[in-house]
Design a protein around this motif. Structure first.
Motif, mmCIF file in Angstrom:
data_model
loop_
_atom_site.group_PDB
_atom_site.id
_atom_site.type_symbol
_atom_site.label_atom_id
_atom_site.label_comp_id
_atom_site.label_asym_id
_atom_site.label_seq_id
_atom_site.Cartn_x
_atom_site.Cartn_y
_atom_site.Cartn_z
ATOM 1 N N CYS A 39 10.198 -69.865 -115.746
ATOM 2 C CA CYS A 39 11.404 -70.676 -115.481
ATOM 3 C C CYS A 39 12.194 -70.093 -114.318
ATOM 4 C CB CYS A 39 12.300 -70.717 -116.718
ATOM 5 S SG CYS A 39 11.706 -71.739 -118.050
ATOM 6 N N LEU A 40 12.400 -68.795 -114.345
ATOM 7 C CA LEU A 40 13.194 -68.158 -113.294
ATOM 8 C C LEU A 40 12.477 -68.182 -111.955
ATOM 9 C CD1 LEU A 40 14.815 -65.160 -115.175
ATOM 10 C CD2 LEU A 40 15.846 -67.329 -114.479
ATOM 11 N N GLU A 41 11.185 -67.921 -111.976
ATOM 12 C CA GLU A 41 10.442 -67.931 -110.722
ATOM 13 C C GLU A 41 10.431 -69.327 -110.114
ATOM 14 O OE1 GLU A 41 6.696 -65.580 -108.914
ATOM 15 O OE2 GLU A 41 6.428 -66.375 -110.935
ATOM 16 N N GLY A 42 10.219 -70.335 -110.932
ATOM 17 C CA GLY A 42 10.246 -71.710 -110.443
ATOM 18 C C GLY A 42 11.609 -72.076 -109.884
ATOM 19 N N PHE A 43 12.669 -71.658 -110.553
ATOM 20 C CA PHE A 43 14.019 -71.921 -110.069
ATOM 21 C C PHE A 43 14.246 -71.253 -108.715
ATOM 22 C CE2 PHE A 43 18.444 -70.514 -109.703
ATOM 23 C CZ PHE A 43 19.080 -71.740 -109.669
ATOM 24 N N LEU A 44 13.816 -70.010 -108.571
ATOM 25 C CA LEU A 44 13.998 -69.292 -107.308
ATOM 26 C C LEU A 44 13.219 -69.952 -106.177
ATOM 27 C CD1 LEU A 44 13.947 -65.615 -108.619
ATOM 28 C CD2 LEU A 44 15.932 -66.931 -107.833
ATOM 29 N N VAL A 45 12.025 -70.410 -106.472
ATOM 30 C CA VAL A 45 11.224 -71.112 -105.458
ATOM 31 C C VAL A 45 11.930 -72.404 -105.036
ATOM 32 C CG1 VAL A 45 9.071 -72.410 -105.092
ATOM 33 C CG2 VAL A 45 9.000 -70.103 -106.058
ATOM 34 N N GLU A 46 12.457 -73.150 -106.000
ATOM 35 C CA GLU A 46 13.173 -74.384 -105.662
ATOM 36 C C GLU A 46 14.412 -74.080 -104.825
ATOM 37 O OE1 GLU A 46 12.129 -77.517 -106.021
ATOM 38 O OE2 GLU A 46 10.303 -76.595 -106.819
ATOM 39 N N CYS A 47 15.110 -73.000 -105.144
ATOM 40 C CA CYS A 47 16.268 -72.605 -104.330
ATOM 41 C C CYS A 47 15.836 -72.328 -102.890
ATOM 42 C CB CYS A 47 16.947 -71.361 -104.911
ATOM 43 S SG CYS A 47 17.857 -71.658 -106.426
ATOM 44 N N ASP A 82 8.628 -60.533 -103.364
ATOM 45 C CA ASP A 82 8.900 -61.114 -102.050
ATOM 46 C C ASP A 82 10.258 -61.813 -101.975
ATOM 47 O OD1 ASP A 82 6.308 -60.379 -101.104
ATOM 48 O OD2 ASP A 82 5.479 -62.149 -102.113
ATOM 49 N N PHE A 83 10.833 -62.143 -103.104
ATOM 50 C CA PHE A 83 12.079 -62.914 -103.112
ATOM 51 C C PHE A 83 13.247 -62.210 -102.422
ATOM 52 C CE2 PHE A 83 10.492 -65.427 -107.000
ATOM 53 C CZ PHE A 83 9.887 -66.361 -106.188
ATOM 54 N N GLU A 85 13.360 -60.368 -99.757
ATOM 55 C CA GLU A 85 13.245 -60.601 -98.312
ATOM 56 C C GLU A 85 13.487 -62.069 -97.963
ATOM 57 O OE1 GLU A 85 9.966 -60.445 -94.728
ATOM 58 O OE2 GLU A 85 9.523 -59.391 -96.600
ATOM 59 N N LEU A 86 12.935 -62.971 -98.748
ATOM 60 C CA LEU A 86 13.114 -64.401 -98.474
ATOM 61 C C LEU A 86 14.568 -64.833 -98.647
ATOM 62 C CD1 LEU A 86 9.847 -65.729 -100.122
ATOM 63 C CD2 LEU A 86 10.413 -65.781 -97.688
ATOM 64 N N PHE A 87 15.244 -64.287 -99.648
ATOM 65 C CA PHE A 87 16.654 -64.632 -99.823
ATOM 66 C C PHE A 87 17.512 -63.962 -98.755
ATOM 67 C CE2 PHE A 87 15.470 -66.440 -103.876
ATOM 68 C CZ PHE A 87 16.329 -67.521 -103.954
ATOM 69 N N THR A 88 17.116 -62.791 -98.292
ATOM 70 C CA THR A 88 17.843 -62.162 -97.181
ATOM 71 C C THR A 88 17.713 -63.028 -95.935
ATOM 72 O OG1 THR A 88 17.497 -59.959 -98.093
ATOM 73 C CG2 THR A 88 18.013 -60.089 -95.751
ATOM 74 N N LEU A 89 16.540 -63.577 -95.718
ATOM 75 C CA LEU A 89 16.313 -64.468 -94.584
ATOM 76 C C LEU A 89 17.191 -65.725 -94.680
ATOM 77 C CD1 LEU A 89 14.541 -64.987 -92.053
ATOM 78 C CD2 LEU A 89 12.895 -66.068 -93.577
ATOM 79 N N THR A 90 17.305 -66.283 -95.872
ATOM 80 C CA THR A 90 18.052 -67.537 -96.026
ATOM 81 C C THR A 90 19.554 -67.335 -96.209
ATOM 82 O OG1 THR A 90 17.605 -67.557 -98.395
ATOM 83 C CG2 THR A 90 16.092 -68.789 -96.981
ATOM 84 N N LEU A 91 19.946 -66.330 -96.974
ATOM 85 C CA LEU A 91 21.368 -66.120 -97.277
ATOM 86 C C LEU A 91 22.040 -65.068 -96.397
ATOM 87 C CD1 LEU A 91 21.216 -65.982 -101.192
ATOM 88 C CD2 LEU A 91 21.862 -67.930 -99.765
ATOM 89 N N GLY A 92 21.218 -64.270 -95.731
ATOM 90 C CA GLY A 92 21.775 -63.181 -94.932
ATOM 91 C C GLY A 92 21.989 -61.918 -95.752
ATOM 92 N N LYS A 93 21.638 -61.969 -97.017
ATOM 93 C CA LYS A 93 21.735 -60.800 -97.890
ATOM 94 C C LYS A 93 20.755 -60.980 -99.042
ATOM 95 C CE LYS A 93 25.776 -62.778 -100.181
ATOM 96 N NZ LYS A 93 27.190 -62.590 -100.466
#
Length: 183
Positions: A39-47, A82-83, A85-93
């Motif tokens: 559930c959490l991984e799917g939610f993070l991917v959708e985000c 990997d999340f 790094e990917l969230f740092t790319l999208t959110l800046g942190k």
């Protein structure tokens, strides 16, 4: 599905039924851990997918289109590690900075470690280093589950060499789903 499994698992009332269905409950609890992480991984991917600049169907002959498709490929192959790094790319942190709840972040990280152990069929092995087994023997959990066991001991959900697939433990990890998504 998690709530249904918890309800089905809790239908076992008598001691005789609990003994008879012990292995079944262990499987249900392992499934609850797996589904909670899914559930959490799917939610993070959708985000992450919501950060697409243009469109999933953007032509790849533009810089923006190539960026969109490259990002989608990275997200589709991403694992939990990997999340950040990917969230740092999208959110800046990193996501850990965006979610201001360290116990929640730590619990979810351990949920994914637990999920990985189960998903890769790693056995829960306890090791003792005692030469004389007649005394009170100390056990230490090995490998994949050691940090999970230590965490659960701190939370007073497990003691020494108890089963990791108890109802309370599965419910503890399932309890992270809603607060994490809300955070």
């Amino acid at each position: 599905m998690v709530k249904w499994l918890q309800g089905d698992r809790n239908n076992v009332k008598t001691l005789a039924e609990r003994i008879e269905f012990h292995e079944r409950n262990r499987g249900i609890n392992a499934t609850i851990v797996l589904l909670s992480a899914a559930c959490l991984e799917g939610f993070l991917v959708e985000c992450l997918n919501s950060f697409i600049i243009g469109s999933r169907f953007a032509p790849q002959d533009t810089f923006e289109g190539r960026l969109d498709h490259a990002f989608l490929r990275r997200v589709s192959r991403a694992t939990f590690k990997d999340f950040p790094e990917l969230f740092t790319l999208t959110l800046g942190k990193p996501l850990e900075e965006a979610v201001d709840n360290k116990p929640l972040i730590d619990g979810v990280r351990l949920l994914f470690n637990f999920r990985n152990g189960i998903a890769h069929a790693r056995s829960v092995v306890y090791q003792t280093y005692a030469e004389d087994l007649e005394d009170d023997v100390d056990y230490e959990i090995e490998n994949q589950y050691k940090t999970i066991h230590e965490y659960l001991e701190q939370k007073k959900l497990i003691y020494r060499h108890e089963d990791l697939f108890k109802n309370e433990i599965a419910d503890h990890f399932a309890g992270f789903v809603k607060p994490y998504i809300e955070a």
